[in-house]
Scaffold this motif. Structure first.
Motif, short mmCIF file in Angstrom:
data_model
loop_
_atom_site.label_atom_id
_atom_site.label_comp_id
_atom_site.label_asym_id
_atom_site.label_seq_id
_atom_site.Cartn_x
_atom_site.Cartn_y
_atom_site.Cartn_z
N PRO A 234 -17.66 6.50 7.52
CA PRO A 234 -18.41 5.01 7.29
C PRO A 234 -18.06 4.52 5.79
N VAL A 235 -17.46 4.82 5.32
CA VAL A 235 -16.87 4.31 4.36
C VAL A 235 -15.36 3.63 4.65
N LEU A 236 -14.36 5.07 5.25
CA LEU A 236 -13.49 5.12 4.68
C LEU A 236 -12.63 3.91 5.93
N ARG A 237 -13.64 3.53 7.00
CA ARG A 237 -13.59 2.77 8.07
C ARG A 237 -13.49 1.38 7.89
N LYS A 238 -14.34 0.74 6.97
CA LYS A 238 -14.66 -0.15 6.58
C LYS A 238 -13.77 -0.38 5.69
N TYR A 239 -13.24 0.44 4.64
CA TYR A 239 -12.13 0.19 3.40
C TYR A 239 -10.95 0.91 3.91
N TYR A 240 -9.51 0.32 3.45
CA TYR A 240 -8.50 0.62 3.31
C TYR A 240 -7.98 1.29 1.59
N THR A 247 -0.29 7.86 -11.40
CA THR A 247 -1.35 7.15 -12.40
C THR A 247 -3.13 7.33 -11.89
N ARG A 248 -2.97 8.16 -10.96
CA ARG A 248 -4.22 8.58 -10.59
C ARG A 248 -5.80 7.89 -11.04
N LYS A 249 -5.34 6.56 -9.74
CA LYS A 249 -6.06 5.76 -9.78
C LYS A 249 -6.15 5.74 -7.43
N VAL A 250 -7.61 5.39 -8.33
CA VAL A 250 -7.81 4.88 -5.71
C VAL A 250 -8.75 3.33 -5.64
N GLY A 251 -7.08 2.93 -5.02
CA GLY A 251 -7.12 1.90 -5.05
C GLY A 251 -7.72 1.29 -3.70
N PHE A 252 -8.96 0.47 -3.01
CA PHE A 252 -9.53 -0.35 -2.61
C PHE A 252 -9.45 -1.80 -1.80
N ALA A 253 -9.39 -1.94 -0.38
CA ALA A 253 -9.44 -3.26 -0.11
C ALA A 253 -10.23 -3.20 1.31
N VAL A 254 -10.94 -4.38 1.23
CA VAL A 254 -11.76 -4.67 3.04
C VAL A 254 -10.58 -3.85 4.16
N GLU A 289 -14.47 -9.26 12.64
CA GLU A 289 -13.98 -7.52 12.87
C GLU A 289 -13.42 -7.89 11.00
N GLN A 290 -13.42 -8.59 10.55
CA GLN A 290 -13.40 -8.65 8.75
C GLN A 290 -14.18 -9.20 7.62
N SER A 291 -14.29 -8.95 7.47
CA SER A 291 -15.09 -9.29 5.47
C SER A 291 -14.33 -9.20 4.54
N THR A 292 -14.33 -10.85 4.34
CA THR A 292 -13.92 -11.07 2.68
C THR A 292 -14.57 -11.53 1.52
N LYS A 293 -15.46 -10.91 1.54
CA LYS A 293 -16.86 -11.25 0.76
C LYS A 293 -17.09 -10.31 -0.95
N GLN A 294 -16.53 -9.12 -0.08
CA GLN A 294 -17.13 -8.06 -1.20
C GLN A 294 -15.42 -7.21 -1.77
N LEU A 295 -15.36 -6.90 -2.78
CA LEU A 295 -14.50 -6.16 -3.29
C LEU A 295 -14.31 -4.24 -2.04
N PRO A 296 -12.83 -4.22 -2.32
CA PRO A 296 -12.65 -3.26 -1.35
C PRO A 296 -13.12 -1.85 -1.82
N ALA A 297 -12.73 -0.94 -0.96
CA ALA A 297 -13.45 0.65 -1.52
C ALA A 297 -13.15 1.79 -1.32
N PRO A 298 -13.82 3.26 -1.19
CA PRO A 298 -12.94 4.52 -1.37
C PRO A 298 -12.12 5.45 -0.06
N ALA A 299 -11.15 5.67 -0.16
CA ALA A 299 -10.96 6.49 0.68
C ALA A 299 -10.87 8.10 0.95
N ALA A 300 -9.80 8.90 0.69
CA ALA A 300 -9.58 10.47 1.45
C ALA A 300 -9.38 11.72 0.64
N ILE A 301 -9.48 12.90 0.77
CA ILE A 301 -8.83 14.06 0.21
C ILE A 301 -8.16 14.84 1.40
N ASN A 302 -9.06 14.82 2.51
CA ASN A 302 -8.02 16.17 3.46
C ASN A 302 -7.92 15.08 4.35
N VAL A 303 -6.93 15.24 5.06
CA VAL A 303 -5.94 15.02 6.06
C VAL A 303 -5.23 15.29 7.37
#
Length: 303
Positions: A234-240, A247-254, A289-303
């Motif tokens: 549910p989160v990973l479909r909405k956020y890239y 750097t041990r960071k996760v980046g989020f974008a709608v 099917e886009q939203s630019t009002k919110q800041l980005p979100a998280p992603a994945a560990i198992n692929v």
């Protein structure tokens, strides 16, 4: 293990992309080997999940595809990287304006996992979340019939065909990660499509149809748990999401779903508009099917 462990699946194996702590040995670290053999490549990967299983989902190594992002990328530090998971700290979890008590002091975390189809929530927070997120579609305090407090079978059948994801008035579910970064899920993202038929207490014939969220109870022991969420599809479909190994960071974008396309040979899913779990909503005319009002979100560990 079987000699052909994936013979019954439509995939050929699992590629582990967790941090070093989850590897059997340093030689089993995908990114460790990539950096050693291709030092010019960025030690990053990114995950894009299409709106439905018929679209083109993708994973990129060595960077990310900016065309998949509908907003700027915002970054969050990996929490407790020594555990090996792509997880981030959560400042608070809210349903609308209501802050969940279990995370009010900022001690919750969330793991990003492509292998989880639902949203995982700590069991101790589940009852409160369900109470805040659930929405009744129809109540029959006196069961079936045409009298007071009763519902006819035709009315019950009609209500059961409603798509919970399209019901107005549902509060957003918000994961606040601090520094202005919020992962925001609407009813379309967190509701199961079909209403549940549930009994009502203290009345033998009473029942109701209720829209319920895609929450999975978690009982994770320390140090990984117990106040840990899993942010699945549910989160990973909405956020890239973008994972930076160095750097041990996760980046989020709608995520930008305007060009999902149709993938040949994709694993089948229910048709759009179906009330089965995992079915995509019907695409509306003119819906970007886009939203630019919110800041980005998280992603994945198992692929």
């Amino acid at each position: 293990m079987s000699e052909q462990p994936f013979s019954l699946f439509q995939f050929d194996g699992i590629l582990g992309l967790g941090l070093e702590a989850l590897g059997l040995a340093p030689s089993f670290s995908f990114f460790g080997q990539m950096v050693a053999q291709r030092p010019s490549m960025q030690p990053r990967f990114s995950v894009f999940l299409a709106r439905s299983d018929d679209g083109f989902s993708s994973i990129s190594f060595g960077g990310h595809d900016s065309s998949k992002a509908a907003t700027n990328v915002h970054w969050a530090d990996v929490a407790m990287p020594e555990l090996g998971y792509w997880q981030v700290q959560i400042r608070q979890v809210r349903v609308g304006d209501v802050v969940i008590d279990e995370c009010a002091n900022g001690n919750c975390r969330a793991i990003l996992d492509t292998g989880t189809s639902l949203l995982g929530a700590p069991r101790q927070a589940l009852r409160g979340l369900h109470s805040l997120l659930s929405r009744d579609v129809l109540q029959a305090p006196n069961g079936y019939g045409e009298g007071e407090g009763q519902v006819t079978e035709d009315a019950a059948h009609e209500a059961s065909q409603l798509d919970c994801r399209e019901r107005p008035g549902a509060a957003p579910l918000i994961f606040d990660m601090g520094d202005g970064l919020e992962v925001r899920l609407e009813a379309e993202d967190y509701f199961r499509p079909k209403p549940f038929n549930m009994t009502m207490p203290d009345a033998p014939d009473a029942w109701k149809l209720t829209c319920r969220s895609l929450l999975l109870p978690l009982d994770l022991p320390e140090p990984l748990g117990p106040r840990t969420f899993i942010l699945g599809e549910p989160v990973l479909r909405k956020y890239y999401t973008i994972y930076d190994w160095s750097t041990r960071k996760v980046g989020f974008a709608v995520a930008d779903h305007s060009n999902d396309g149709i993938a040949d040979g994709a694993v089948g899913s229910p048709e759009a508009g179906s009330l089965l779990p995992g079915a995509p909503l019907q695409r509306k005319s003119g819906d970007t099917e886009q939203s630019t009002k919110q800041l980005p979100a998280p992603a994945a560990i198992n692929v």
